[in-house]
Design a protein around this motif. Sequence first.
Motif, PDB file in Angstrom:
ATOM      1  N   GLY A 172      42.126  34.801  36.752  1.00  0.00           N
ATOM      2  CA  GLY A 172      41.062  35.774  36.518  1.00  0.00           C
ATOM      3  C   GLY A 172      41.484  37.179  36.869  1.00  0.00           C
ATOM      4  O   GLY A 172      41.139  38.151  36.174  1.00  0.00           O
ATOM      5  N   LEU A 175      43.671  38.640  34.158  1.00  0.00           N
ATOM      6  CA  LEU A 175      42.853  39.064  33.020  1.00  0.00           C
ATOM      7  C   LEU A 175      42.188  40.404  33.304  1.00  0.00           C
ATOM      8  O   LEU A 175      42.114  41.271  32.412  1.00  0.00           O
ATOM      9  N   ARG A 180      40.339  42.637  30.667  1.00  0.00           N
ATOM     10  CA  ARG A 180      39.486  41.592  30.084  1.00  0.00           C
ATOM     11  C   ARG A 180      38.541  41.076  31.172  1.00  0.00           C
ATOM     12  O   ARG A 180      38.944  40.375  32.093  1.00  0.00           O
ATOM     13  N   TYR A 181      37.275  41.411  31.043  1.00  0.00           N
ATOM     14  CA  TYR A 181      36.303  41.082  32.086  1.00  0.00           C
ATOM     15  C   TYR A 181      35.889  39.610  32.080  1.00  0.00           C
ATOM     16  O   TYR A 181      35.115  39.183  32.938  1.00  0.00           O
ATOM     17  N   SER A 182      36.418  38.846  31.155  1.00  0.00           N
ATOM     18  CA  SER A 182      36.194  37.394  31.204  1.00  0.00           C
ATOM     19  C   SER A 182      36.826  36.794  32.452  1.00  0.00           C
ATOM     20  O   SER A 182      36.450  35.694  32.877  1.00  0.00           O
ATOM     21  N   GLY A 183      37.779  37.534  33.043  1.00  0.00           N
ATOM     22  CA  GLY A 183      38.385  37.069  34.285  1.00  0.00           C
ATOM     23  C   GLY A 183      37.388  36.952  35.412  1.00  0.00           C
ATOM     24  O   GLY A 183      37.567  36.148  36.344  1.00  0.00           O
ATOM     25  N   LEU A 185      34.496  35.652  35.235  1.00  0.00           N
ATOM     26  CA  LEU A 185      33.893  34.323  35.178  1.00  0.00           C
ATOM     27  C   LEU A 185      34.742  33.317  35.943  1.00  0.00           C
ATOM     28  O   LEU A 185      34.214  32.475  36.682  1.00  0.00           O
ATOM     29  N   LEU A 186      36.063  33.392  35.769  1.00  0.00           N
ATOM     30  CA  LEU A 186      36.952  32.508  36.516  1.00  0.00           C
ATOM     31  C   LEU A 186      36.808  32.726  38.012  1.00  0.00           C
ATOM     32  O   LEU A 186      36.799  31.778  38.799  1.00  0.00           O
TER      33      LEU A 186
END
Length: 660
Positions: A172, A175, A180-183, A185-186
Amino acid sequence: MSSLLQTRTRTNIVPALAVLLGLVMCYLVYLPGLHGPLLLDDQANLAEVNAFLEGEKTARAVIFDNRSGPLGRPVAMATFVLDASLWGESVWYFKHTNLVIHLVTGLMVYLLASLLLRTTHQDSSAAWRAALIAIIWLALPIHASTVLYLVQRMAQLSALFMVAGLCAYVGGRVLLERGRYSGLLLIWAGVPVLTVLAALSKENGLLVPALAAAIELFWFRRGNWFQPPASRGRRWIDGFFVAFLLMPGLLAVIWLLSNPDRLTGGYLLRDFSLWERLLTQPRVLWDYVSSILLPNGPRLGIFHDHFPVSHNLWSPLTTLPALLAWLGVIVAVWLLRRKSPLFAGGMALFLVGHVMESSIWPLEIYFEHRNYLPSIGLLLAVVGIVECVASRMSVPTAGFRVTGLSLLVVLPLVYLGTTYGRAFVWSDSRMFYSSQYEVYPESVRLNSYLLGFAMNAGDLDGALDHIEQMDTSRPGGEKRMAPTLWRFLAYCAVDQSPPDDLYTQFESRASGKIFTYDMVAWQELSEAIEAGDCPGLDVARLVALSGRWLERTSLPDSMHQVWRTRYYRARLLAALARYERSRKEGEKAWVDSAYNRGIGVFVFQINATLENWARCAEVLRRLERSEGAGDLRFDQAVETFRNALQDKNLESPVGVDLES
């Protein structure tokens, strides 16, 4: 472009194939040890699983009623239940599952090392370094006492989920570095979930946020935590550590300060104080480092209960040097935090990984399985040291290169060979115990096992020799009750009457603390007497002496060692038909145990013997509160008592042991 992609693919595939080969070799090396013995608390945990197989307990009861730790470790217990459902009572398959978990964890170590090394190495060497770390970690001989010691599946699963949690954090974080802000979530979802799974396998899984903080500090911030945030994502990272590390840590400190007895009370039954434990652990940690990197096969194992305790900075003489050496390491970590994040971060992971089991908590001094996860950090640090040495050479010499390449090949093979030797020794119980006795003849725990072998063989002299070894190995020559009780058991094993001076010895030791070994020995002697295996024993005299023992103990009645000792005294009184006195002792043990349901069953039975039906009804109402928890044998007993009260007709009310 196509050529570049093919080169990169080949660069990643070859190290991955090396890891696969390491997995296969590790599997083959451990296979002999799967036939090995059950040890220490293996028996207790498998007893619960056997109760499930025999229809006496539900799977839910086995999974959620475990008392191995404060959180119950239900994830680990669920895997034992699954093994039992698939393979029955086969110990081989149980241990095979441990081995599979070890291999899966090795793959996760490869992933974690790859992710970390790619943040510091921009060339193709990261994959090879990660592969080397994973292969060596899989092969480390110190892990044999984790993989082949069945109940340490709890430590294995905890480490597996901890490494997975760290992979989620690093993934995360990478990312986020790429925008990438999806990191997030991880980090905000994946890491907490995996932390919970790790903690429900074994409590040191709670260290995942602290380990992630070490990674953040040394890999992503290069030792400068308070540098201005480069992006909005950095603020989310800071918030993560406030929510999952700082706030829980502050709450834990407040709770501990409000309940200091939860810490100090545990030291009542230890041979060392809190201060002595803190002084001893620097020496223990250096011993761990030595055992990880320079393993001496015969000295590895589980019987380290004799490890000498540090009483002050000069006793033993190595206490102060060990402490100063660790302070030096910490200084080096800080000074090299930018130049060698691999060394600094690796040592941080090693030390943080030991925070729970090598600090203030009143645990035993030494266990090898505590290195299962921290050893990853140590290997990272070693790679960092080698890189530092190589970087000082403008052009590495041919000798340096040859030596380095030779070590890359030879070191894993040496570790695998040593691990195979350990697995082979673990394959047979007598070979295992005899090899350990050659190295650790003073271990009380080991001698207790060898004592059992001698008694089963009817070897009275051999049994008494092991008891004498235990009796004389205590620091300061302290005499405890357990060796005396074991001497009684040794005479029972050969159907001989014990000498009269053994009763005198019992009386002389009937004071002070009742240690766990004392309680267990008393339980075994009591059960042998009830089974009729001690015809030459003066039971009435022994029961009278046990009363004085309980009167003189310095421990509070509410401690497990005291009320359980009292409970078995109550059973012996019942065996002597002293029912009223047995009832009083049983009632007190029940109250002191906070209404242990097994003792409650006995209390009902003894009151029924005395035809105290009103009291039986009161006891039954209390027992009914524990009904439906999955202990089917207990539920059946309660139903029997309920029906018996209706017609007031009990048959053979005394003698059923349902303690839980």
